[in-house]
Scaffold this motif. Structure first.
Motif, PDB file in Angstrom:
ATOM      1  N   LEU A 343       0.845  -1.188   0.000  1.00  0.00           N
ATOM      2  CA  LEU A 343       0.000   0.000   0.000  1.00  0.00           C
ATOM      3  C   LEU A 343       0.886   1.246   0.000  1.00  0.00           C
ATOM      4  N   GLY A 344       0.575   2.170  -0.889  1.00  0.00           N
ATOM      5  CA  GLY A 344       1.306   3.444  -0.886  1.00  0.00           C
ATOM      6  C   GLY A 344       0.450   4.522  -0.242  1.00  0.00           C
ATOM      7  N   ILE A 345       1.072   5.378   0.569  1.00  0.00           N
ATOM      8  CA  ILE A 345       0.335   6.530   1.096  1.00  0.00           C
ATOM      9  C   ILE A 345       1.071   7.776   0.631  1.00  0.00           C
ATOM     10  N   ILE A 346       0.385   8.644  -0.108  1.00  0.00           N
ATOM     11  CA  ILE A 346       1.038   9.878  -0.523  1.00  0.00           C
ATOM     12  C   ILE A 346       0.276  11.089  -0.006  1.00  0.00           C
ATOM     13  N   GLY A 347       0.934  12.211  -0.010  1.00  0.00           N
ATOM     14  CA  GLY A 347       0.364  13.437   0.515  1.00  0.00           C
ATOM     15  C   GLY A 347       1.543  14.300   0.876  1.00  0.00           C
ATOM     16  N   HIS A 348       1.383  15.646   0.808  1.00  0.00           N
ATOM     17  CA  HIS A 348       2.574  16.409   1.159  1.00  0.00           C
ATOM     18  C   HIS A 348       2.682  16.632   2.653  1.00  0.00           C
ATOM     19  N   ASN A 501       5.155 -12.553   2.843  1.00  0.00           N
ATOM     20  CA  ASN A 501       3.729 -12.281   2.715  1.00  0.00           C
ATOM     21  C   ASN A 501       3.251 -11.298   3.787  1.00  0.00           C
ATOM     22  N   ILE A 502       4.027 -10.238   4.009  1.00  0.00           N
ATOM     23  CA  ILE A 502       3.581  -9.225   4.953  1.00  0.00           C
ATOM     24  C   ILE A 502       3.069  -8.015   4.177  1.00  0.00           C
ATOM     25  N   ALA A 503       2.234  -7.243   4.837  1.00  0.00           N
ATOM     26  CA  ALA A 503       1.735  -6.034   4.199  1.00  0.00           C
ATOM     27  C   ALA A 503       2.791  -4.944   4.336  1.00  0.00           C
ATOM     28  N   ILE A 504       3.105  -4.278   3.229  1.00  0.00           N
ATOM     29  CA  ILE A 504       4.058  -3.170   3.273  1.00  0.00           C
ATOM     30  C   ILE A 504       3.274  -1.883   3.067  1.00  0.00           C
ATOM     31  N   VAL A 505       3.471  -0.937   3.970  1.00  0.00           N
ATOM     32  CA  VAL A 505       2.836   0.363   3.791  1.00  0.00           C
ATOM     33  C   VAL A 505       3.950   1.367   3.553  1.00  0.00           C
ATOM     34  N   LEU A 506       3.978   1.933   2.348  1.00  0.00           N
ATOM     35  CA  LEU A 506       5.062   2.826   1.968  1.00  0.00           C
ATOM     36  C   LEU A 506       4.537   4.263   1.923  1.00  0.00           C
ATOM     37  N   VAL A 507       5.038   5.083   2.855  1.00  0.00           N
ATOM     38  CA  VAL A 507       4.668   6.492   2.828  1.00  0.00           C
ATOM     39  C   VAL A 507       5.724   7.200   2.002  1.00  0.00           C
ATOM     40  N   SER A 508       5.294   7.940   1.004  1.00  0.00           N
ATOM     41  CA  SER A 508       6.288   8.493   0.091  1.00  0.00           C
ATOM     42  C   SER A 508       5.845   9.821  -0.501  1.00  0.00           C
ATOM     43  N   MET A 524      -3.621  11.399   0.979  1.00  0.00           N
ATOM     44  CA  MET A 524      -4.050  12.204   2.123  1.00  0.00           C
ATOM     45  C   MET A 524      -3.927  13.679   1.779  1.00  0.00           C
ATOM     46  N   ASN A 525      -4.882  14.459   2.242  1.00  0.00           N
ATOM     47  CA  ASN A 525      -4.789  15.902   2.055  1.00  0.00           C
ATOM     48  C   ASN A 525      -5.514  16.605   3.187  1.00  0.00           C
ATOM     49  N   ASP A 532      -8.641   6.466  -2.293  1.00  0.00           N
ATOM     50  CA  ASP A 532      -8.202   5.170  -1.806  1.00  0.00           C
ATOM     51  C   ASP A 532      -8.606   4.188  -2.878  1.00  0.00           C
ATOM     52  N   GLY A 533      -7.627   3.666  -3.592  1.00  0.00           N
ATOM     53  CA  GLY A 533      -7.990   2.738  -4.644  1.00  0.00           C
ATOM     54  C   GLY A 533      -6.769   2.199  -5.331  1.00  0.00           C
TER      55      GLY A 533
END
Lengths: 576, 280
Positions: A343-348, A501-508, A524-525, A532-533
C-alpha cells in the motif's frame, strides 16, 4: 571570465589506526578539472560518496587542496590572507536546513553573514530587506525558523548567503531533505537569482529533473569528473548514468528505449513537448493516435480473498487542542490494510500521513474512532500495545538516527530482545532480517556508524523486521538517498512482501516510486483521505492531484493524450 | 508529551513587553525573583501577583499558553509541597504518624512555597516568551560587556547561549522522535526500577548525543562558511540602545521595588505580625 577554475585538484583523507599510523589513504578528489564561467548555472551530479560535496567545500575554502590549485574569482584558495574574501564571494548552502540557521528569527539569521563581515548597521538592514525579497520570504521575516517548512528554511539559508553579496552560490544537495513542493520552491528561487541577480550557481544534487535547465552539467564518480556537457549531451548517455548509480528523467529514458526499438527520437529528449514533437516526426502520428494494444493490467485490488489485518475507523486527532496553534491532523480517516498487500500513502508534508501511521501502531491515540487489529479493538483496556507494536512494525523517516548499539548485529537484536525472545530465537530473527535487507555476515560485527547512508538505513529496517511484523510501515524510507540507494531499498521491500507475505505500507513523496511498487494507493490531504484505490485509478485523477500540490509520474502526463493512465516507463515503451 | 514544554520558547506577538530592551527585561526578571523572596506577606504576594498579571496581559501571550509551561512542572511542585507538608514541624500539630508530622504551619509553608515557585516560573517565562534568544544573548553580552576587559569571553558565551536556545525546540522534537522509534521497537521507558530505567535510556541517549554532535559540526561549518570569526570586527544588525519606553519601564520597576519593600515593612514591622501569625 572564469569564476571558478580547478586545476588537477586532489583531496586525500586518511584512515588511521589507534596509534595514528596511516593505514589507508583515499582520494575524495582525484584530479578534478572544472572551469565555471561567471553567470552560469552549473549542476554537479554524482551518487553519494562520489566526491561532489568535498569539491563544494573546496570552493568555499572550508577545505584546501592537497595537490593542484583552485581559483575562486581569481584568488587561490590556499592563500590564507584571502580566506574571508573567498568565503564572502562563494557562499554556501548546505543540505540540512536545521543545521545551518543560527538565529532564532528569520531576519536576524539573514543578517548574520553581513554582521560577520562588519557591514554597518544601516546597510545590513538594506541587504537583509533585499535578500529576503529576492527569495520571497519577506512576509516571514519576524518568524521563528522552527515554524517554517523545509523549503522555506532553505530559502532563508539562501537569503543568508545572498545578503553577503557573493559572486557565486554553491548549494550542496539543498533539496535532499525536502518534499516535492519545497524542492520546487528552492530550485525556482535559485534560477531566479541566477537570471535576475546574475549570480553564478553551482547546484549539487541527485534529482535529475533539477538539472535539465542548467547551462552545464558535470558528473562525478570516485573523485573524478567522468562526464561534462549540456544537459542533453549528458543525458544522452542513459546506460552510463545508470551504471554510475544515477538516473535520468522518465521521458529521456522512454525516448532512449524507443531509439532502441527503432523509432528515431534523436540524441536526447528532456521534456514532454519535445518528446511529442519528435515522436510525431518519427512516426507520422501523434501520441494520442497510438493503438489500443497492448492492454494495461487492471489494478489488482481484489480484496475479497485477502485477510483484513488492520482496520482503522473514523480516526480523529487534533494537535495542541485549545491553543492558538490548534490544527486538525486527522479528520475522520478510515483505512483498511490487508494481508500481504503493498500500500502506498502519498500526501505532502502536513497532510496527516505521518500522524496516521503513528496511530496504526498505537504510538498516538486518536481523540475519537477505533482501530482493530485482527478484529480486536486496540483501545480496549485488555489489549496489549507492545503486542500490537510487534505485529505492526514502524520504520520512521531517517531510521538510521535511532541506531545505538556498538555492532550492527546487536542493534538488530534490540527489538526481538525487547519482545522477550530467547537468545537463539533472537539470533535467528536478526540473521534472517539482515539477510532479507541484503546485508551478509561481513556486516554483523561492524559498527553501524561506519556504514554508508544506505547501509545504515537497511540496518535500521532490519531492526524492525527482526520483530517479525505482519504489517511493515515505512515513512519515506528513501529520503536523502541517491537513485541507486533508493532503488535498492524499494526492490528489497518488494521482495520482502513476497517472501514473508507481509503487508508493506510505503509512505512516500515520490509518485514514480509508488507507481512502480504499490498495488493500492491512499492520498491524504489536509488530514482527510482524498482517494483510496488501485494505483492506476488514483493516478487517473492526476488533474485533481495537481490541484492539491501533488502530481502523477511524468510518464502519466506524457501519455495523458491517449486516454490511458500509464504509470511506468516500461508500460509507455510497450504502448508506443 | 514532551512537546508540551513551553518554557524557554519565544512567542511571537507585537506588544509593549516584546519591544522592551532585553537588558530591561533581564533586570526586571532578576528584580522580580528577588522580590518574591523579600515579599513575605499576603499583601506582598498580592502586589507581586498583580504586577505579574499586568505584565502577562501587556505581553499579549495567551494565559493558557503561559500556564501550559507550568503544567509540565506540576510534578515538581506537588512533590516539593508534600515534602514540606510532611516534614515541617509546627506548634499546631494536626496529625502525626511514623516519621511524618502534619501541622498547620507546614501546610501554610507549602502553599506559600508553591505559590512563590509558580510566580517565579511564570515571571521568568514572560521574559523568554517575549524576548528572542538572540536578544537575550545580546542583552547579556552588552550587560556583561565590561568583563571583556578582564578577558572573560563574553561574546562567545552569549553566542553559545543564543545557539543553545535555537536548538532547544529541535532537540526536543528529536528526542520525541527517537523515543517513539525505540518504543516502536519494543523499548520500554516507563516500567521497572531505577537501574532498569537508567539502562533503558541508553537507546535514547546514544542516538541523541550522536546527532547533537553531528548538528554541532554542521553548524560550525555553516558558521565558518558565512565568515564567522568571533566577536572581533563584527557589527550588529540590531544594536541595543535604550529608548524612552525602556526608561519608563525602569521607573515602573523602581516603583514596584519600593512598594514591595513598603508592604513588607507595613506587614511585618508596623502591624507586627506576619501572615501566618494572622491565621494561626
Amino acid at each position: 571570465m572564469s569564476i571558478i577554475k580547478s586545476v588537477n585538484l586532489v583531496h586525500k583523507f586518511s584512515v588511521t589506526d589507534d596509534n595514528d599510523n596511516i593505514i589507508e589513504e583515499n582520494s575524495a578528489l582525484d584530479g578534478v578539472n572544472i572551469d565555471v564561467a561567471e553567470g552560469q548555472f552549473i549542476a554537479i551530479l554524482g551518487h553519494n560518496g562520489s566526491g561532489k560535496s568535498t569539491f563544494a567545500r573546496h570552493i568555499n575554502a572550508l577545505l584546501t587542496p592537497d595537490e593542484g590549485t583552485l581559483y575562486v574569482a581569481g584568488m587561490d584558495t590556499k592563500d590564507e590572507s584571502k580566506l574571508w574574501e573567498i568565503r564572502q564571494n562563494a557562499g554556501m548552502v548546505f543540505q540540512n536546513p536545521d543545521n545551518q540557521i543560527i538565529a532564532t528569527m528569520v531576519e536576524e539569521d539573514v543578517g548574520f553573514g553581513p554582521e560577520n563581515l562588519g557591514v554597518p548597521t544601516k546597510e545590513i538592514w538594506e541587504r537583509v530587506d533585499k535578500a529576503l525579497s529576492a527569495v520571497g520570504m519577506t512576509e516571514y521575516r519576524h518568524h521563528s525558523p522552527t515554524k517554517l517548512s523545509g523549503g522555506q528554511k532553505q530559502r532563508v539559508a539562501i537569503a543568508g548567503v545572498v545578503a553577503m553579496r557573493p559572486k557565486c552560490i554553491i548549494l550542496d544537495e539543498p533539496t535532499a531533505m525536502l518534499d516535492p513542493n519545497g524542492r520546487k520552491e528552492v530550485i525556482k528561487t535559485v534560477h531566479e537569482l541566477n537570471k535576475q541577480e546574475k549570480v553564478t550557481v553551482i547546484l549539487i544534487t541527485h534529482y535529475m529533473n533539477e538539472v535539465i535547465d542548467a547551462d552545464k552539467v558535470f558528473v562525478m564518480d570516485k573523485g573524478k569528473v567522468v562526464m561534462e556537457g549540456t544537459p542533453s549531451e549528458v543525458f544522452a548517455h542513459v546506460e552510463e548514468l545508470k551504471s554510475l548509480g544515477l538516473d535520468v528523467p522518465q521521458v529521456t529514458e522512454i525516448a532512449y528505449r524507443l531509439n532502441e526499438k527503432g523509432i528515431s527520437m534523436g540524441q536526447c529528449v528532456l521534456d514532454i513537448d519535445e518528446f511529442k514533437r519528435k515522436y510525431k516526426n518519427a512516426t507520422g502520428h501523434d501520441i494520442k493516435n497510438i493503438g489500443d494494444e497492448p492492454d494495461l493490467n487492471e489494478d489488482k485490488t481484489n480484496k475479497a480473498d485477502r485477510k483484513l489485518v488492520l482496520e482503522a475507523k473514523n480516526l480523529k486527532y487534533v494537535y495542541e487542542e485549545g491553543t492558538a496553534n490548534e490544527k486538525g491532523a486527522l479528520d475522520d480517516v478510515s483505512l483498511d490494510i490487508y494481508e500481504g498487500e503493498f500500500l502506498g500513502i502519498i500526501g505532502h508534508t502536513g497532510s496527516g500521513k505521518s500522524t496516521l501511521i503513528q496511530h496504526l501502531n498505537g504510538l498516538m491515540k486518536a481523540d475519537s474512532g477505533e482501530i482493530y487489529f485482527n478484529g480486536e479493538n486496540i483501545y480496549d483496556k485488555e489489549f496489549s500495545l507492545p503486542f500490537l507494536r510487534k505485529h505492526v512494525g514502524l520504520v520512521f523517516q531517517y531510521p538510521e538516527h535511532q541506531l545505538f548499539e556498538s555492532t550492527v548485529f546487536e542493534d538488530v537484536c534490540f527489538g526481538p530482545k525487547n519482545l522477550g525472545l530467547s537468545k537463539e530465537e533472537t539470533t535467528e530473527a536478526a540473521k534472517k532480517a539482515l539477510a532479507q535487507v541484503g546485508l551478509n555476515e561481513k556486516y554483523y560485527e561492524k559498527s553501524p556508524f561506519e556504514l554508508s547512508g544506505g547501509e545504515k538505513r537497511r540496518v535500521a529496517i532490519a531492526g524492525v523486521l527482526a520483530m517479525n511484523p505482519e504489517v511493515l510501515i515505512l515513512d519515506e524510507p528513501t529520503a536523502g538517498l541517491d537513485p541507486k540507494g533508493r532503488d535498492d531499498i524499494l526492490n528489497q521491500l518488494k521482495i520482502l512482501q513476497k517472501e514473508r507475505n507481509i503487508a508493506i505500507v510505503l509512505v512516500s513523496h515520490s509518485m514514480e516510486d509508488v507507481a512502480r511498487f504499490a498495488d493500492r494507493l491512499v492520498v491524504m490531504n489536509g488530514g482527510k483521505k482524498l482517494y483510496d484505490g488501485g494505483c492506476r485509478e488514483v493516478f487517473s485523477h492526476y488533474m485533481e492531484l495537481e490541484k492539491i500540490g501533488l502530481a502523477a509520474p511524468q510518464v502519466t502526463y506524457l501519455m495523458a493524450d491517449t486516454g490511458k493512465t500509464v504509470m511506468t516507463v516500461e508500460e509507455a515503451v510497450e504502448l508506443l | 508529551m514532551i512537546r508540551d514544554i513551553t518554557i524557554g520558547q519565544y512567542y511571537q506577538a507585537d506588544s509593549v513587553v516584546h519591544r522592551l530592551d532585553p537588558r530591561v527585561k533581564l533586570m526586571a526578571t532578576l528584580v522580580y525573583i528577588i522580590s518574591l523572596f523579600v515579599a513575605d506577606s499576603i499583601l506582598g504576594y498580592a502586589i507581586a501577583t498583580v504586577f505579574l498579571i499586568v505584565s502577562v496581559k501587556l505581553s499579549k501571550v495567551p494565559v493558557s499558553y503561559v500556564l501550559r509551561g507550568l503544567k509540565s512542572l506540576i510534578f515538581i511542585l506537588v512533590f516539593s509541597a508534600s515534602f514540606i507538608v510532611l516534614f515541617s514541624k509546627g506548634d499546631n500539630m494536626l496529625a502525626k504518624f511514623w516519621i511524618f508530622t502534619i501541622s498547620v504551619e507546614g501546610i501554610f509553608n507549602a502553599i506559600e512555597m508553591v505559590f512563590r515557585l509558580m510566580l517565579l516560573l511564570v515571571g521568568s517565562s514572560i521574559m523568554t516568551f517575549t524576548t528572542t534568544p538572540t536578544d537575550i544573548a545580546d542583552g547579556l553580552e552588552k550587560a556583561f560587556g565590561p568583563l571583556k576587559k578582564i578577558k572573560v569571553p563574553v561574546h562567545e558565551m552569549s553566542m553559545m547561549i543564543s545557539i543553545a536556545f535555537r536548538f532547544i525546540p529541535i532537540l526536543i522534537e528529536e528526542t520525541d522522535k527517537i523515543m517513539k522509534a525505540q518504543i516502536a521497537r519494543g523499548a520500554d521507558f516507563e516500567t521497572g526500577g531505577i537501574i532498569k530505567k537508567a539502562k533503558g535510556l541508553i537507546p535514547l541517549l546514544v542516538p541523541l548525543i550522536i546527532s547533537s554532535i553531528k548538528r554541532a559540526l554542521d553548524l560550525a561549518t555553516a558558521m565558518e562558511a558565512r565568515c564567522y570569526r568571533g566577536g572581533e570586527g563584527r557589527t550588529k544588525m540590531k544594536p541595543l540602545t535604550y529608548k524612552e519606553i525602556d526608561h519608563n519601564a525602569y521607573m515602573i520597576l523602581i516603583f514596584y521595588v519600593v512598594i514591595i519593600i513598603g508592604s513588607n515593612m507595613l506587614m511585618n514591622d508596623v502591624l507586627g505580625f506576619s501572615v501566618m501569625k494572622f491565621f494561626v
